[in-house]
Design a protein around this motif. Structure first.
Motif, PDB file in Angstrom:
ATOM      1  N   THR A 329      49.015  37.910   7.671  1.00 17.13           N
ATOM      2  CA  THR A 329      49.940  37.530   6.868  1.00 17.13           C
ATOM      3  C   THR A 329      51.510  37.809   7.387  1.00 17.13           C
ATOM      4  OG1 THR A 329      50.136  39.546   5.280  1.00 17.13           O
ATOM      5  CG2 THR A 329      48.362  38.064   4.839  1.00 17.13           C
ATOM      6  N   LYS A 330      52.517  37.397   6.485  1.00 14.63           N
ATOM      7  CA  LYS A 330      54.048  37.575   7.366  1.00 14.63           C
ATOM      8  C   LYS A 330      53.979  38.970   7.454  1.00 14.63           C
ATOM      9  CE  LYS A 330      56.271  33.249   6.035  1.00 14.63           C
ATOM     10  NZ  LYS A 330      57.249  32.672   5.355  1.00 14.63           N
ATOM     11  N   ASP A 331      53.554  39.975   6.416  1.00 18.36           N
ATOM     12  CA  ASP A 331      53.889  41.371   6.524  1.00 18.36           C
ATOM     13  C   ASP A 331      52.989  42.288   6.880  1.00 18.36           C
ATOM     14  OD1 ASP A 331      52.797  40.750   4.016  1.00 18.36           O
ATOM     15  OD2 ASP A 331      54.346  42.031   2.969  1.00 18.36           O
ATOM     16  N   ALA A 332      51.653  41.987   6.957  1.00 21.51           N
ATOM     17  CA  ALA A 332      50.513  42.743   7.448  1.00 21.51           C
ATOM     18  C   ALA A 332      49.556  42.145   7.983  1.00 21.51           C
ATOM     19  CB  ALA A 332      49.877  43.166   5.868  1.00 21.51           C
ATOM     20  N   LEU A 333      48.812  42.963   8.604  1.00 19.70           N
ATOM     21  CA  LEU A 333      47.564  42.483   9.518  1.00 19.70           C
ATOM     22  C   LEU A 333      46.655  43.525   9.279  1.00 19.70           C
ATOM     23  CD1 LEU A 333      46.387  40.581  12.084  1.00 19.70           C
ATOM     24  CD2 LEU A 333      47.490  42.461  13.443  1.00 19.70           C
ATOM     25  N   LEU A 334      45.276  42.906   9.064  1.00 16.73           N
ATOM     26  CA  LEU A 334      44.185  43.642   9.039  1.00 16.73           C
ATOM     27  C   LEU A 334      43.332  43.069  10.014  1.00 16.73           C
ATOM     28  CD1 LEU A 334      42.304  45.471   7.125  1.00 16.73           C
ATOM     29  CD2 LEU A 334      41.527  43.179   6.132  1.00 16.73           C
ATOM     30  N   ILE A 335      42.376  44.180  10.677  1.00 17.14           N
ATOM     31  CA  ILE A 335      41.782  44.100  11.798  1.00 17.14           C
ATOM     32  C   ILE A 335      40.463  44.885  11.269  1.00 17.14           C
ATOM     33  CG2 ILE A 335      40.726  44.242  14.193  1.00 17.14           C
ATOM     34  CD1 ILE A 335      43.811  43.599  14.872  1.00 17.14           C
ATOM     35  N   ALA A 336      39.085  44.386  10.898  1.00 20.61           N
ATOM     36  CA  ALA A 336      37.945  45.226  10.739  1.00 20.61           C
ATOM     37  C   ALA A 336      36.603  44.332  11.186  1.00 20.61           C
ATOM     38  CB  ALA A 336      37.913  45.119   9.048  1.00 20.61           C
ATOM     39  N   LYS A 337      35.571  45.251  11.397  1.00 22.60           N
ATOM     40  CA  LYS A 337      34.546  44.926  11.769  1.00 22.60           C
ATOM     41  C   LYS A 337      33.715  44.450  10.547  1.00 22.60           C
ATOM     42  CE  LYS A 337      31.973  45.434  14.920  1.00 22.60           C
ATOM     43  NZ  LYS A 337      31.764  44.565  15.977  1.00 22.60           N
ATOM     44  N   LYS A 338      32.877  43.369  10.784  1.00 21.18           N
ATOM     45  CA  LYS A 338      32.050  42.723   9.810  1.00 21.18           C
ATOM     46  C   LYS A 338      31.136  43.747   9.317  1.00 21.18           C
ATOM     47  CE  LYS A 338      32.223  37.865  10.696  1.00 21.18           C
ATOM     48  NZ  LYS A 338      31.356  36.666  11.131  1.00 21.18           N
ATOM     49  N   GLY A 339      30.897  43.943   7.961  1.00 24.20           N
ATOM     50  CA  GLY A 339      29.873  44.715   7.460  1.00 24.20           C
ATOM     51  C   GLY A 339      30.662  46.208   7.058  1.00 24.20           C
ATOM     52  N   GLU A 340      32.031  46.161   7.539  1.00 21.54           N
ATOM     53  CA  GLU A 340      32.721  47.395   7.191  1.00 21.54           C
ATOM     54  C   GLU A 340      33.773  47.032   6.115  1.00 21.54           C
ATOM     55  OE1 GLU A 340      32.473  50.633   8.347  1.00 21.54           O
ATOM     56  OE2 GLU A 340      30.612  49.913   9.590  1.00 21.54           O
ATOM     57  N   THR A 341      33.858  45.679   5.626  1.00 20.23           N
ATOM     58  CA  THR A 341      35.209  45.589   4.744  1.00 20.23           C
ATOM     59  C   THR A 341      35.146  45.821   3.582  1.00 20.23           C
ATOM     60  OG1 THR A 341      34.080  43.407   4.173  1.00 20.23           O
ATOM     61  CG2 THR A 341      35.235  43.405   6.175  1.00 20.23           C
ATOM     62  N   HIS A 362      53.577  39.716  -1.713  1.00 20.96           N
ATOM     63  CA  HIS A 362      53.783  39.283  -0.535  1.00 20.96           C
ATOM     64  C   HIS A 362      55.286  39.256  -0.229  1.00 20.96           C
ATOM     65  CE1 HIS A 362      49.865  37.902   0.632  1.00 20.96           C
ATOM     66  NE2 HIS A 362      49.539  37.904  -0.662  1.00 20.96           N
ATOM     67  N   THR A 363      55.692  38.564   0.995  1.00 15.61           N
ATOM     68  CA  THR A 363      57.138  38.311   1.084  1.00 15.61           C
ATOM     69  C   THR A 363      57.728  37.434   0.227  1.00 15.61           C
ATOM     70  OG1 THR A 363      56.699  37.085   2.759  1.00 15.61           O
ATOM     71  CG2 THR A 363      57.186  39.267   3.497  1.00 15.61           C
ATOM     72  N   VAL A 364      56.567  36.338  -0.154  1.00 23.30           N
ATOM     73  CA  VAL A 364      57.016  35.506  -1.248  1.00 23.30           C
ATOM     74  C   VAL A 364      56.546  35.937  -2.493  1.00 23.30           C
ATOM     75  CG1 VAL A 364      56.846  33.198  -2.091  1.00 23.30           C
ATOM     76  CG2 VAL A 364      57.145  33.545   0.327  1.00 23.30           C
ATOM     77  N   VAL A 365      57.492  36.258  -3.586  1.00 23.94           N
ATOM     78  CA  VAL A 365      57.044  36.859  -5.026  1.00 23.94           C
ATOM     79  C   VAL A 365      57.260  35.961  -5.930  1.00 23.94           C
ATOM     80  CG1 VAL A 365      57.464  38.758  -6.489  1.00 23.94           C
ATOM     81  CG2 VAL A 365      57.771  39.219  -3.964  1.00 23.94           C
ATOM     82  N   HIS A 366      56.097  35.708  -6.856  1.00 25.42           N
ATOM     83  CA  HIS A 366      56.170  34.963  -7.707  1.00 25.42           C
ATOM     84  C   HIS A 366      56.639  35.321  -9.109  1.00 25.42           C
ATOM     85  CE1 HIS A 366      53.542  31.809  -5.955  1.00 25.42           C
ATOM     86  NE2 HIS A 366      53.296  32.630  -5.128  1.00 25.42           N
ATOM     87  N   ARG A 367      57.392  34.680 -10.034  1.00 20.24           N
ATOM     88  CA  ARG A 367      58.179  35.209 -11.172  1.00 20.24           C
ATOM     89  C   ARG A 367      57.898  34.051 -12.178  1.00 20.24           C
ATOM     90  NH1 ARG A 367      57.730  39.794  -9.830  1.00 20.24           N
ATOM     91  NH2 ARG A 367      59.279  41.317  -9.545  1.00 20.24           N
ATOM     92  N   PRO A 368      57.925  34.339 -13.318  1.00 19.86           N
ATOM     93  CA  PRO A 368      58.115  33.309 -14.456  1.00 19.86           C
ATOM     94  C   PRO A 368      58.715  32.123 -14.383  1.00 19.86           C
ATOM     95  CG  PRO A 368      57.848  35.464 -15.540  1.00 19.86           C
ATOM     96  CD  PRO A 368      58.317  35.729 -14.063  1.00 19.86           C
ATOM     97  N   TRP A 369      60.100  32.345 -13.616  1.00 18.88           N
ATOM     98  CA  TRP A 369      60.915  31.396 -13.484  1.00 18.88           C
ATOM     99  C   TRP A 369      60.801  30.451 -12.061  1.00 18.88           C
ATOM    100  CZ3 TRP A 369      63.210  33.130  -9.233  1.00 18.88           C
ATOM    101  CH2 TRP A 369      63.227  34.492  -9.053  1.00 18.88           C
ATOM    102  N   GLY A 370      60.264  31.135 -10.985  1.00 13.89           N
ATOM    103  CA  GLY A 370      59.767  30.566  -9.978  1.00 13.89           C
ATOM    104  C   GLY A 370      59.607  31.406  -8.558  1.00 13.89           C
ATOM    105  N   THR A 371      60.397  31.538  -7.599  1.00 12.72           N
ATOM    106  CA  THR A 371      59.660  32.430  -6.583  1.00 12.72           C
ATOM    107  C   THR A 371      61.106  32.989  -5.977  1.00 12.72           C
ATOM    108  OG1 THR A 371      59.666  30.708  -4.788  1.00 12.72           O
ATOM    109  CG2 THR A 371      57.551  31.035  -6.120  1.00 12.72           C
TER     110      THR A 371
END
Length: 475
Positions: A329-341, A362-371
């Protein structure tokens, strides 16, 4: 029949895709639809109304996603909003108190994936008949693997019973691998002489509202009384919303419906359900259902990897990876082995000690009025891209630690500063001094897009004092 949808969740097991303010049920990963939307559409055909139990911070996500399907407006939809979660026993009690005692409640999570609709409808019809007779009904899934991420129901059929309706003997917590293997081994020996089956606990239930409350009062009276008091003191808003107050919510015991009622009641039946079911509770289960953009993936000596990015333009390249899960994602990276998630939840607990903000949104945040999207966040200044939906406006508010500059990119913004109200058009700007009461709105027919530059000693989201709010939020 009323569909009581449990739609809380903190978004831990599918991090970094899922966050506290955007949990997995609202991620549009399935041909442009979310699990929440698919739950509504699946149950739309046989439920006369919907009652959604949601965290108050996520209410507008549910409301917006329902509005995307105009046919859903034909149904009676209401919300009970919790300030924080206290598990499922109390949440279901809220729904029961909000219903006629003879109303059948079909309780479903909002974040499960179900296929084979004919088999699903068949199971629902069986459950509805049993619920009419006064039973608490649950739905069990035949395991196809020794999964350690699910609870199990130990069920027993009557001699020559072929209806797919079984008696519940015991509920079992998530087992270790050896125990899960033993469950499947016992299932393979199922005969009329050995009529015990071990089924996955789907977390779906059906019963009359009054029957549930009677069982709850008998087996978990503290949950019953505290939930009743919280419901009776809830605040009604906008006709279809009730908000549970913090002071009453915190007194409800944090306990699941399984512990509070299902494991103690003698009035339970389980439906042997043959539809395809996936609780999408880890990346190992998600990857069976979601296709990645193969055009943007280049691998050398790679096998059986799941490589996903929320940026469709980004190329992902690997060398020598086998059975890996990579989520970008824009602000995070996950690397994992299958079976370990399944351990992603443990990883999130570690991150809570140092990087709490990355778990919330996320870096884009949803609010009732928009983002809003954070473009730059540095010491003493922050730059955002803000989108305000037509007819919506932010709260009337002020800040103690920052000044704000607004530059309109498109649409026409309505700005209030103190008692003064004026319009700001594309390529025009305005300035909000620290401490001034102000508000941003969109009176037009198209979204307002603007760039906000915050300058000050502190630019955190908690430097907001709300004076008035269309969405009834506190500070």
């Amino acid at each position: 029949m009323k569909n009581l949808i449990l739609s809380g969740g903190s978004g831990t097991r599918l991090w970094p895709l899922s966050r506290r303010l955007l949990p997995k049920q609202y991620l549009k990963l399935f041909n442009g639809k979310s699990l929440f939307q698919m739950t509504i559409e699946r149950n739309f055909k046989f439920c006369r109304s919907f009652l959604i139990i949601s965290n108050e911070d996520q209410y507008f996500l549910a409301n917006d996603q329902m509005e995307e399907n105009l046919s859903l407006n034909q149904k009676n939809v209401s919300f009970i909003l919790e300030p924080f979660g206290r598990n499922t026993a109390g949440a279901i009690a809220f729904g029961a108190f909000d219903s006629d005692e003879n109303e059948i409640l079909f309780v479903t999570p909002s974040d499960h994936l179900i296929k084979n609709e004919n088999k699903y409808i068949e199971a629902i019809k069986k459950g509805r008949d049993l619920a009419e007779e006064g039973y608490l009904v649950t739905f069990g899934i035949t395991p196809d693997s020794p999964n350690t991420g699910y609870g199990y129901i130990q069920a027993k059929s009557e001699i020559n019973e072929k209806s797919g309706i079984l008696n519940v003997e015991l509920f079992h917590e998530k087992p270790d691998l050896d125990t899960a293997i033993s469950y499947l081994d016992q299932n393979s020996k199922f005969t009329t002489q050995h009529p015990t089956l071990f089924l996955w606990n789907s977390g779906m239930f059906m019963f009359k509202a009054g029957i549930y409350l009677e069982e709850l009062k008998t087996h978990a009276p503290e949950v019953y009384e505290s939930s009743k008091k919280a419901y009776e003191n809830s605040k009604k808003i906008n006709g279809n919303q009730k908000r549970i107050l913090d002071t009453f919510m915190e007194k409800i015991p944090d306990i699941s419906v399984d512990y509070a009622v299902m494991e103690k009641s003698k009035n339970i039946k389980v439906i042997l359900s043959e539809f395809e079911w996936n609780d999408v509770g880890s990346f190992d289960s998600l990857i069976k259902e979601v296709e990645t953009n193969r055009e943007k993936i280049v691998e050398i000596d790679g096998e059986e990897n799941f490589l996903y990015s929320d940026n469709n333009k980004k190329v992902i390249s690997t060398i020598g990876l086998k059975d890996f899960v990579v989520v970008d994602t824009k602000d995070a990276l996950l690397i994992a082995k299958k079976g370990e998630t399944q351990k992603v939840k443990d990883l999130v607990n570690k991150l809570k000690k140092t990087e709490i903000s990355i778990l919330d949104a996320h870096t884009v945040v949803h609010r009732p009025w928009g983002t809003y999207e954070v473009l730059i966040d540095e010491k003493n200044y922050k730059i955002k891209r803000i989108v305000v939906k037509p007819g919506k406006r932010l709260s009337l508010q002020k800040h103690f630690h920052r000044n704000e500059h607004w530059i309109v990119v498109s649409g026409t913004a309505e700005v209030q500063v103190g008692e003064k109200v004026y319009l700001v058009r594309p390529n025009e700007s305005t300035y909000i001094k620290m401490g001034e009461v102000h508000r941003l709105g969109n009176p037009g027919k198209i979204p307002v897009v603007l760039i906000e530059a915050q300058v000050g000693e502190y630019t955190g989201e908690d430097d907001i004092v709300r004076i008035e709010d269309d969405f009834y939020r506190g500070n």
